[in-house]
Design an enzyme around this catalytic site. Sequence first.
Site, PDB file in Angstrom:
ATOM      1  N   ASP A 128     -11.329   2.836   4.207  1.00 31.36           N
ATOM      2  CA  ASP A 128     -11.505   1.397   4.012  1.00 31.36           C
ATOM      3  C   ASP A 128     -13.003   1.055   3.986  1.00 31.36           C
ATOM      4  OD1 ASP A 128      -9.849  -0.630   3.405  1.00 31.36           O
ATOM      5  OD2 ASP A 128      -9.464  -1.291   5.451  1.00 31.36           O
ATOM      6  N   LYS A 149       0.845  -1.202   0.000  1.00 32.73           N
ATOM      7  CA  LYS A 149       0.000   0.000   0.000  1.00 32.73           C
ATOM      8  C   LYS A 149       0.881   1.254   0.000  1.00 32.73           C
ATOM      9  CE  LYS A 149      -3.820  -2.520   1.980  1.00 32.73           C
ATOM     10  NZ  LYS A 149      -4.397  -3.125   3.184  1.00 32.73           N
ATOM     11  N   GLN A 184      -4.918  -1.910   9.577  1.00 33.75           N
ATOM     12  CA  GLN A 184      -4.672  -3.211   8.942  1.00 33.75           C
ATOM     13  C   GLN A 184      -5.195  -4.330   9.846  1.00 33.75           C
ATOM     14  OE1 GLN A 184      -3.221  -3.639   5.737  1.00 33.75           O
ATOM     15  NE2 GLN A 184      -3.956  -5.715   6.045  1.00 33.75           N
TER      16      GLN A 184
END
Length: 293
Positions: free
Chosen positions: A121, A54, A98
């Site tokens: 997200d 990322k 994450q």
Amino acid sequence: MSAQIIDGRAIAGRIQGEIKASAGDFLEAAGASPGLGVVLAGDDAASAMYVRMKRRACERVGIVSEARLLPSSASQREVEDAVRGFNEDPAIHGILVQLPLPDQIDEEAVLNEISLGKDVDGIHPMNLGKLGMRGREPTFTPATPTGAMILIEETGQTIEGARAVVVGRSNIVGLPVALMLANANATVTICHSRTRDLAGQVGNADIVVAAVGRPEYVKGAWLKPGAIVIDVGSNSVDDPASEKGYRYVGDVEFATARERAGFITKVPGGVGPMTITMLLQNTLKAAWRSVVA
Ligand code: NDP
């Protein structure tokens, strides 16, 4: 007849080109680049690899990424403080936590801390809830399901009225992709570990999205001929013939599925590149919203 490959890498590359141009415009307009804050707790090798990928993708398109790396012994307070720090930082427009978090961490409480306007997200319960409600618009939609939807759209086939089967009902993939398909007016069946006659369900579908987490679990022989197959799975399997000793396969048995499907994604090179791209796109969206708000 062999299926047409839906090339996620090429589609993601094209969209990343557009993101890069817009990030350049943002820098000119706002005097700073869009910023993504990443929280990584623990020493899970796969998570660390996703975070590196990322970061590199951010660099490619002109997004600044900042990481808070916490040990696997991190406390609830430390993880939440990392999120709160990014919430308050005006240089950070999007926040990514994450997953999975270490066992001692209450994941839901952490995700609830992410400010809605920075939830790039798209997995804040409020965003997921709005996705499931008629007439409501989530601030962001989750990356992997959004990427999967674009891949389906890229086939040029009609989603409205199509029968779609989603195998898997997780909060981050199966459930949101099912909601997005329903919002696009497909008739959706959600399958899971207690589903009876999975093969029969899959065999009825014009669109199959596989998000099971089991290597090559969905067999080509189950598919309706001509179906669109989106393989979200990413499973590492032993492969002594490869240099690394392993390779990645999807949740669909690709060799047989490509002989029966109309359109199919590959693993790797399908949904994976789209997931990262959608995260970048949401970060850019958040950045632009912050200057026009
Ligand atoms: P989860 O383990 O959270 O969910 C798996 C789902 O599959 C569950 O709903 C489970 O059902 C269902 N399932 C398990 N076994 C069966 C079975 N035998 N028959 C039918 N359904 C079954 O996984 P995720 O949703 O997080 O991920 C799914 C896959 O997608 C994984 O391979 C993961 O690596 C990959 N992934 C890829 C991404 C990418 O960017 N390419 C991003 C995120 C995930 P139940 O609910 O009943 O337990």
